[in-house]
Design a protein around this motif. Structure first.
Motif, mmCIF file in Angstrom:
data_model
loop_
_atom_site.group_PDB
_atom_site.id
_atom_site.type_symbol
_atom_site.label_atom_id
_atom_site.label_comp_id
_atom_site.label_asym_id
_atom_site.label_seq_id
_atom_site.Cartn_x
_atom_site.Cartn_y
_atom_site.Cartn_z
ATOM 1 N N VAL A 87 -16.462 -23.750 73.820
ATOM 2 C CA VAL A 87 -16.841 -24.213 75.153
ATOM 3 C C VAL A 87 -16.437 -23.184 76.205
ATOM 4 N N VAL A 88 -15.241 -22.666 76.068
ATOM 5 C CA VAL A 88 -14.771 -21.628 77.006
ATOM 6 C C VAL A 88 -15.712 -20.426 76.967
ATOM 7 N N ASP A 89 -16.099 -20.001 75.770
ATOM 8 C CA ASP A 89 -16.998 -18.859 75.630
ATOM 9 C C ASP A 89 -18.351 -19.133 76.288
ATOM 10 N N MET A 90 -18.821 -20.369 76.192
ATOM 11 C CA MET A 90 -20.094 -20.736 76.813
ATOM 12 C C MET A 90 -20.015 -20.610 78.333
ATOM 13 N N VAL A 91 -18.897 -21.037 78.904
ATOM 14 C CA VAL A 91 -18.719 -20.931 80.357
ATOM 15 C C VAL A 91 -18.706 -19.464 80.769
ATOM 16 N N VAL A 92 -17.927 -18.670 80.065
ATOM 17 C CA VAL A 92 -17.841 -17.236 80.379
ATOM 18 C C VAL A 92 -19.220 -16.596 80.284
ATOM 19 N N LEU A 146 -21.499 -17.459 83.193
ATOM 20 C CA LEU A 146 -21.059 -16.890 84.465
ATOM 21 C C LEU A 146 -21.042 -15.364 84.428
ATOM 22 N N GLY A 147 -21.794 -14.806 83.498
ATOM 23 C CA GLY A 147 -21.993 -13.362 83.478
ATOM 24 C C GLY A 147 -20.882 -12.571 82.840
ATOM 25 N N GLY A 148 -20.042 -13.212 82.055
ATOM 26 C CA GLY A 148 -18.999 -12.510 81.329
ATOM 27 C C GLY A 148 -17.659 -12.434 82.033
ATOM 28 N N ASP A 149 -17.559 -12.990 83.241
ATOM 29 C CA ASP A 149 -16.299 -12.928 83.988
ATOM 30 C C ASP A 149 -16.164 -14.195 84.831
ATOM 31 N N VAL A 150 -15.067 -14.920 84.642
ATOM 32 C CA VAL A 150 -14.867 -16.174 85.386
ATOM 33 C C VAL A 150 -13.815 -16.031 86.478
ATOM 34 N N ALA A 194 -10.170 -18.326 86.108
ATOM 35 C CA ALA A 194 -11.100 -19.214 86.796
ATOM 36 C C ALA A 194 -10.359 -20.085 87.800
ATOM 37 N N ASP A 195 -11.055 -20.462 88.861
ATOM 38 C CA ASP A 195 -10.535 -21.434 89.827
ATOM 39 C C ASP A 195 -10.889 -22.812 89.286
#
Length: 466
Positions: free
Chosen positions: A310-315, A318-322, A358-359
């Motif tokens: 899931v974390v990888d999906m978010v990253v 968001l273009g590879g940087d959170v 991430a915020d």
């Protein structure tokens, strides 16, 4: 009957309140003075649907009291041991400190014919050891094992109307001080405790100590395996473009398999399944049968890697940087209808994203205070709107009804970017895609808005030869 319940955490508080609700005279005992004080005032230490109502009515009836003094157990006929069995620090095995301490505290207050009934989830062989301890004390009391099968969020219902009851009784040949067979005496007492459920037709399984102990851990191991199986299929679906939800529906129609516990997502958590399968595998190693439960280690590994997925999906979205990007985390408890954050996949995802810069702003209907105590470094919002406002991505990780029912059009007016990661496959992908969202589920293919699909179909029709 007069009953004592030793340990007033999640299991004990529910059991004590429900037994009093059924008409028994119950004293709940715990070493945590603050917890005892709160329970005595009618304040539940946990969020559990209907528990507050049952607790209040039982207290007002005078049948339910609480104490921090083990001597309060004196005079009870049945003493339920409901303390926790967490993992030992740095190991997978269960820590039995609290179980042994509870029985040791009971020993001075037991009488001939009393029954110590264990409900805690323990390594097989524990009941026999405790029976030896009680026998050596010369009290004339007996031990039985009576495992619990509570589902958090349904614990009151499962206690009042269980789907089965299991008695692990003393071995044949043992007798009470009056010469009555120990099995008969223990069963009679437990039958009195559960008379309401038994008269209502609840199935009863009467067996020995080791079988009763294995029933609970075997059930948890099976459920954990089923969840990790469908999550493994979700990994294959991601690699092939298949839809794991449709897959689960299809195989779930097979009555030998069934659809329940076949929901792919970020995996299981809580105070039972993770530590119980680890302790079960550790106990198998101690018994020289480690190979029999070696598969549980892979079950655990599959479960844990879903969180990172899931974390990888978010990253990725968001273009590879959170770093500095606001991520709204919907849910903190390990499951809905609970404030339990023990080994919560949802909270773990929030912490991992925070660690990447991430915020993170997380919210939950009931688990915020528990989460603040454990991870004050996270950002929290007491309502969904504040969590969503200005978010670059939304991550649904606990499938509370209020999150499943979110309107994607209205949510789209609050966020900075329309990116939603559905860690529980709880949302309607088409509905969110039609509202302009980039939707990512677990083991589900990408979804295009209907308008885009219809336009593509019209173009194909126009280009088709006459």
């Amino acid at each position: 009957m007069r009953i004592s319940v030793i340990g007033c955490g999640y299991l004990g508080a529910v059991h004590a309140a429900c037994m009093a609700h059924l008409g028994h005279e119950v004293v709940g005992i715990d070493v945590d003075h603050d917890k005892v004080r709160a329970l005595a005032a009618g304040v539940s230490p946990i969020f559990e649907p209907n528990l507050d109502t049952i607790l209040s009515s039982a207290r007002e009836s005078g049948r339910l009291t609480f104490s921090d003094d083990p001597a309060a157990a004196a005079g009870a006929q049945v003493h339920f041991v409901t303390v926790g069995t967490p993992q030992r620090k740095g190991e997978n095995a269960a820590d039995m400190t609290y179980v042994h301490a509870a029985v040791d505290a009971l020993l001075p207050h037991l009488r001939p014919g009393d029954l110590v009934a264990g409900k805690s989830t323990v390594p097989v062989g524990t009941a026999a050891l405790l029976a030896e301890k009680v026998a050596a004390s010369g009290t004339g009391a007996l031990v039985a094992w009576n495992p619990e099968f509570l589902r958090e969020g349904f614990a009151v219902e499962d206690t009042l109307t269980p789907d089965r009851i299991v008695y692990g009784l003393p071995p044949a040949g043992a007798t009470t001080v009056d010469g009555v067979p120990a099995q008969d005496h223990a069963r009679r007492l437990l039958d009195e405790v559960y008379v309401s459920a038994l008269e209502g037709g609840t199935p009863l399984v009467v067996t020995d100590y080791p079988t009763a102990e294995l029933v609970k851990v075997s059930a948890n191991a099976f459920l954990a395996t089923k969840i990790s199986f469908i999550n493994a299929m979700a990994e294959i679906a991601d690699a092939t473009g298949a839809d794991v939800t449709a897959l689960a529906d299809a195989i779930g129609h097979d009555t030998r398999i069934g659809r329940r516990f076949l929901n792919a997502g970020i995996g299981f958590g809580g105070g039972c399944l993770p530590k119980d399968i680890r302790a079960f595998a550790a106990r198998a190693e101690e018994l020289g049968k480690g190979e029999s439960l070696a598969f549980l280690r892979e079950v655990d590994a599959i479960n844990l890697r879903r969180r990172q997925h899931v974390v990888d999906m978010v990253v990725d979205e968001l273009g590879g940087d959170v770093v500095g990007r606001k991520v709204a985390i919907l849910g903190l408890s390990f499951k809905p209808e609970s404030d339990d954050i023990r080994d919560s996949p949802a909270l773990d995802v929030a912490v991992r994203l925070k660690g990447l810069g991430a915020d993170v702003v997380a919210t939950d209907p009931h688990a915020i205070l528990n989460s603040i105590r454990q991870h004050p470094q996270l950002g929290f919002a007491t309502n969904t709107v504040d969590a969503l406002f200005g978010a670059d991505a939304i991550v649904l990780v606990t499938e509370w009804a209020e999150y499943r029912d979110l309107d994607p059009e209205r949510v789209g007016e609050l966020v900075r970017a329309k990116v939603v990661i559905d860690g529980r496959n709880a949302l309607d992908p088409q509905r969110w895609a039609d509202a302009g969202w980039t939707y990512r589920g677990m083991g589900r293919p990408g979804v295009a808005p209907r308008a885009a699909r219809d336009e593509g179909a019209t173009t194909q029709e126009a280009m088709a030869p006459a």
